[in-house]
Design a protein around this motif. Structure first.
Motif: not given
Length: 142
Positions: A99-103
Motif C-alpha cells: 500500500v502506498a499512502i500520500y499525506r
C-alpha cells in the motif's frame, strides 16, 4: 477498506462512498472541471451537498489494476492533490500486499510512504488504523 471505514465513521457525520460517487476537480488553468470515480472516498465537509459528485474529500483510495495503475499513480495523484480538502491518498496493490499512502504536510507539500505485509495503515484523516490483514481480508494474492 470500505466496510472498515463505513463502520468506523458511522454517526460521525462523515460520508463514505465506494466507486459510485464522482469527485470533481476544478482545473484552474482552463476553467473546466474533470471528474473521476475513486474506488473509495470519504468526505466530512458540510459544503459537499451535491447529489452526483463531491468536491471536498478528505480521503481517497484507489485499488491499482494493470490497466489503471499508471493513471492512478500519476495523473489522478497530481489532480487529487490539488484538492485543498484532501489529506490522504491511498493506493492499494492487487497483486501483492503493498500500500502506498500520500499525506498532505502543508499546502503544496506531500509525503509518501510504502507499506508492506507487516505494517499498519494509519489514516490520520479519519482516525483509523488498519492492518494489512484488515485491508486484504478475503483477497487472494499470487
Amino acid at each position: 477498506m470500505y466496510a472498515s471505514l463505513l463502520t468506523h465513521l458511522r454517526g460521525s457525520g462523515c460520508k463514505t462512498f465506494i466507486a459510485d460517487m464522482k469527485v470533481k476537480i476544478a482545473l484552474a488553468e482552463n476553467g473546466s472541471d474533470i471528474f473521476y470515480y475513486p474506488d473509495v472516498m470519504v468526505t466530512f465537509d458540510p459544503q459537499d451537498t451535491e447529489k452526483y459528485y463531491k468536491s471536498y474529500p478528505c480521503l481517497i483510495v484507489e485499488v491499482l489494476s494493470p490497466s489503471t495503475q499508471d493513471l492512478d499513480r500519476r495523473e489522478k495523484r497530481l489532480n487529487y492533490q490539488s484538492l485543498g480538502s484532501l489529506q490522504e491518498y491511498v493506493l492499494v496493490e492487487q497483486t501483492e500486499i503493498k500500500v502506498a499512502i500520500y499525506r498532505r504536510l502543508e499546502v503544496g507539500c506531500w509525503s509518501g510512504e510504502i507499506l508492506g505485509k507487516e505494517d499498519y495503515l494509519k489514516l490520520n484523516s479519519v482516525g483509523l488504523t488498519l492492518t494489512m490483514t484488515d485491508i486484504y481480508d478475503e483477497v487472494l494474492i499470487g
